[in-house]
Design a protein around this motif. Sequence first.
Motif, PDB file in Angstrom:
ATOM      1  N   LYS A   1       0.835  -1.204   0.000  1.00 20.72           N
ATOM      2  CA  LYS A   1       0.000   0.000   0.000  1.00 20.72           C
ATOM      3  C   LYS A   1       0.870   1.254   0.000  1.00 20.72           C
ATOM      4  O   LYS A   1       0.550   2.243  -0.676  1.00 20.72           O
ATOM      5  N   SER A   2       1.978   1.216   0.736  1.00 20.15           N
ATOM      6  CA  SER A   2       2.873   2.371   0.769  1.00 20.15           C
ATOM      7  C   SER A   2       3.536   2.573  -0.585  1.00 20.15           C
ATOM      8  O   SER A   2       3.698   3.713  -1.043  1.00 20.15           O
ATOM      9  N   SER A   3       3.939   1.480  -1.227  1.00 14.82           N
ATOM     10  CA  SER A   3       4.515   1.573  -2.565  1.00 14.82           C
ATOM     11  C   SER A   3       3.512   2.161  -3.543  1.00 14.82           C
ATOM     12  O   SER A   3       3.855   3.009  -4.376  1.00 14.82           O
ATOM     13  N   GLU A   4       2.278   1.752  -3.417  1.00 13.43           N
ATOM     14  CA  GLU A   4       1.205   2.290  -4.267  1.00 13.43           C
ATOM     15  C   GLU A   4       1.048   3.795  -4.067  1.00 13.43           C
ATOM     16  O   GLU A   4       0.732   4.536  -5.006  1.00 13.43           O
ATOM     17  N   ASN A   5       1.332   4.260  -2.841  1.00 13.29           N
ATOM     18  CA  ASN A   5       1.208   5.686  -2.526  1.00 13.29           C
ATOM     19  C   ASN A   5       2.486   6.475  -2.786  1.00 13.29           C
ATOM     20  O   ASN A   5       2.576   7.636  -2.409  1.00 13.29           O
ATOM     21  N   GLY A   6       3.497   5.836  -3.393  1.00 17.76           N
ATOM     22  CA  GLY A   6       4.689   6.569  -3.820  1.00 17.76           C
ATOM     23  C   GLY A   6       5.953   6.292  -3.046  1.00 17.76           C
ATOM     24  O   GLY A   6       7.019   6.820  -3.386  1.00 17.76           O
ATOM     25  N   VAL A   7       5.901   5.490  -1.989  1.00 13.73           N
ATOM     26  CA  VAL A   7       7.101   5.180  -1.201  1.00 13.73           C
ATOM     27  C   VAL A   7       7.999   4.240  -1.997  1.00 13.73           C
ATOM     28  O   VAL A   7       7.521   3.257  -2.574  1.00 13.73           O
ATOM     29  N   ASP A   8       9.301   4.530  -2.033  1.00 10.12           N
ATOM     30  CA  ASP A   8      10.226   3.631  -2.720  1.00 10.12           C
ATOM     31  C   ASP A   8      11.365   3.151  -1.827  1.00 10.12           C
ATOM     32  O   ASP A   8      12.285   2.482  -2.299  1.00 10.12           O
TER      33      ASP A   8
END
Length: 1038
Positions: free
Chosen positions: A311-318
């Motif tokens: 979910k964090s990756s989906e929100n832009g976290v890399d």
Amino acid sequence: MFHLRTCASKLRPLTASQTVQTLSQNKAAAVRTFQQIRCVSAPVAAEPFLSGTSSNYVEEMYCAWLENPKSVHKSWDIFFRNTNAGAPPGTAYQSPLTLSRGSLATMAHAQSLVEAQPNVDKLVEDHLAVQSLIRAYQIRGHHVAQLDPLGILDADLDSSVPADIISSTDKLDLAVFKERLGMLTVGGFYGLDESDLDKVFHLPTTTFIGGQESALPLREIIRRLEMAYCQHIGVEFMFINDLEQCQWIRQKFETPGIMQFTNEEKRTLLARLVRSTRFEEFLHRKWSSEKRFGLEGCEVLIPALKTIIDKSSENGVDYVIMGMPHRGRLNVLANVIRKELEQIFCQFDSKLEAADEGSGDMKYHLGMYHRRINRVTDRNITLSLVANPSHLEAADPVVMGKTKAEQFYCGDTEGKKVMSILLHGDAAFAGQGIVYETFHLSDLPSYTTHGTVHVVVNNQIGFTTDPRMARSSPYPTDVARVVNAPIFHVNSDDPEAVMYVCKVAAEWRSTFHKDVVVDLVCYRRNGHNEMDEPMFTQPLMYKQIRKQKPVLQKYAELLVSQGVVNQPEYEEEISKYDKICEEAFARSKDEKILHIKHWLDSPWPGFFTLDGQPRSMTCPSTGLEEDVLAHIGNVASSVPVENFTIHGGLSRILKTRRELVTNRTVDWALAEYMAFGSLLKEGIHVRLSGQDVERGTFSHRHHVLHDQNVDKRTCIPMNHLWPSQAPYTVCNSSLSEYGVLGFELGFAMASPNALVLWEAQFGDFNNMAQCIIDQFICPGQAKWVRQNGIVLLLPHGMEGMGPEHSSARPERFLQMCNDDPDVLPDLTESNFDINQLYDCNWVVVNCSTPGNFFHVLRRQILLPFRKPLIVFTPKSLLRHPEARTNFDEMLPGTHFQRVIPEDGPAAQAPENVKRVLFCTGKVYYDLTRERKARDMTEQVAITRIEQLSPFPFDLLLKEAQKYPNAELAWCQEEHKNQGYYDYVKPRLRTTIDRAKPVWYAGRDPAAAPATGNKKTHLTELQRFLDTAFDLDAFKKFS
């Protein structure tokens, strides 16, 4: 008028037709408005006083009537009663009585109409009661949620049901419900009756249980509240003082049907549970007698973490940086970080040889760094799991610091690209004070990481200690309430509930950039470790655990019954992962050497060679061109911002600095300024943190100037040195040592090209951070092959300030140095001093001049490797007129002096010297003053050891040989059982091949570091000075 209309509309009970219409609507409820009420005598004419400018007057009348119905005219009283009672249009208004014939009949008619209306007070009370009931569930519903998968313990350690919750854990069992309802209604808390269960009530704006409906029967209201707050998820959030955040959480958990999963999501969840469970089972089959601190009982942790990351990756976290204790670490490494399985399996081989220098560490303490594609989002993501000691929660601030650094270096000022996840155990989360310290850094400007997702593996036991004996708070997570972090408790035997909570947690962090806690209420299938017998202390719990069906089996049976998967598909998934493990196990047998560097959590690409070695073993000069020194000095003594009014006392300080620069001289503060400023010019970020460091505890630094006329207007001259310089960060910390030093250690981990310093308010207070010093800074490279260049500035000196403001405890740091006191190293090898630095675990210095302090700070960055630097900094020397350094000692070609030899008359005729006093730091000035007063400059030589560790054997050998007729003595202001004597004496003896004794001149042994009596302090000082210069003092011991 809108308030009157809205209130009246809300209070009016619905008719049967309106109820049917409302419940059948599938669209969002429109804004409610008050229907204009028509007069009886004119049924088609609107009542004119309800519009236009009269509405303000009507509203005032209504407010007055609400407070006291008798305060308004009888006609208004009748009108408002009729309106609130639901009178149809045109019937609410009653003409005022006249004295004409028939007035008595009219009065009687009006009275009967009022009495015929429903009890208005009852209506208001009922609606308020329903709103109170809704709020009670929002506040306390989690207390009756079914959180314990074992069904034997209340997660909040309280078996009672809150007094204002109608339901019990029997969930609307009719008999229990009626009993609870009776307790709260008939003469009780809410004043509702059983007959009210089917009455329809308007819903307040502070709930979302209605979905598309604006009103519900009381029975349905209670049922939906039960579903939202009293099932397998318990939500704590009503302590948050932000309405938007509370509404956001309500919407996420109250909206009917919101927790839905597609069949594909369910299959993914099942596959992740298979990997989590079968990994532990594989390790148990192959190494049944090995400690591994497995995850059995909380296998859902793996899909939970992967959901947060997805979910964090989906929100832009890399980039995700993680910290965790040892339980489940191997599983996380394998199935979340994706460490090669053979690298994990070979760790169990007792014949595996260590390829790296140092001690290494247990397999369940090691970290990892890995960059891969996130299969759900198809985006690159970097995962770093920070190595940790057994000291639970000690890694928390380290993770925060590393996260902050990674955000800083990539310009992520809002935490949208880099985030942290911290895992905790329930007992440690409640019991360890560092958790509280870390939470209090979460929203400070120079420390915030813009939200951390905390996941608590709540085994409901700590080693052998029952939670009822381990904490005073209801939940282990209550510490998070201090920073308004929402807390989501969830039954870990409900995987879908866990996944939903983790999604919400990731969304919360992405939306509000604040901390959030997920409490996985689970159990521990084995003891503290696989060899431990838990039945000794928790017999009833473990009898139940033995009967408990594993969560994978439960969930697989559920999905098979739902038709999402069939039994052969499930078994194939298990076989596929078992095969992967077996193949990796076969490959692991080929691993003969353990490379700890393969487990590095913070690699520094490009800093070392490909095989991890320094690119050279030399250090360039740490001196600077004079124009650079002068430029930095001029900026340090000025205010580079226009129309900025500084304090008058500060003006005098800046004037003194200008005079020093003009005279080509620096004091301690200016030397530090020049070291920092020159590194900034070279692109090196400098970060100084600690209590009161902006001004300096002793008011010497003043790196942040404050405008005396404009609140919060500040200026940092260090950031105005060069157009393209690196940024300088100086920040006062919270009153924490453990948390802040851990944070700065983590910050220093991220990059070798930064000078990160932590300054203690007084050196004595470093023992509040002893865990970070003992477990991370001192042995970090030996355990984890992880270099770190953090600098500790520890104010130290015996100056009559008492036991708590005198000693930075140098004996403790020196005791932990890894050099051998009894072995003289090869002094002929090239770059002896650099090789010494490379082999040591940390560098310990006590500088006696500002210039040497300047050089050692610059050397910290110019070295081709990184080591922690411990600096015992002065207090009185900050303003000592003799503690000055000329520019000539800081120009190109100059270096840090490990030893400063005698350069006075004694050095001109060394054969006449009777005694050589070796010392370090501030006491040198006491000795030179006393020597001058006694006129013994030719008889006594004084040599300063500036770098105590690694010990300068080569330079001290030259000094000892220079004075063949002199006796040797170590002089210190600390007590004999403290300070440097026990470290220096054996090494000096080794240096001279034990040819002479090394005598002691200093304070006697003592329990406390210093006296609190000024006279006693001066007496002690004079006593050891007498010993130092009494040439017959040691003859009785010869």
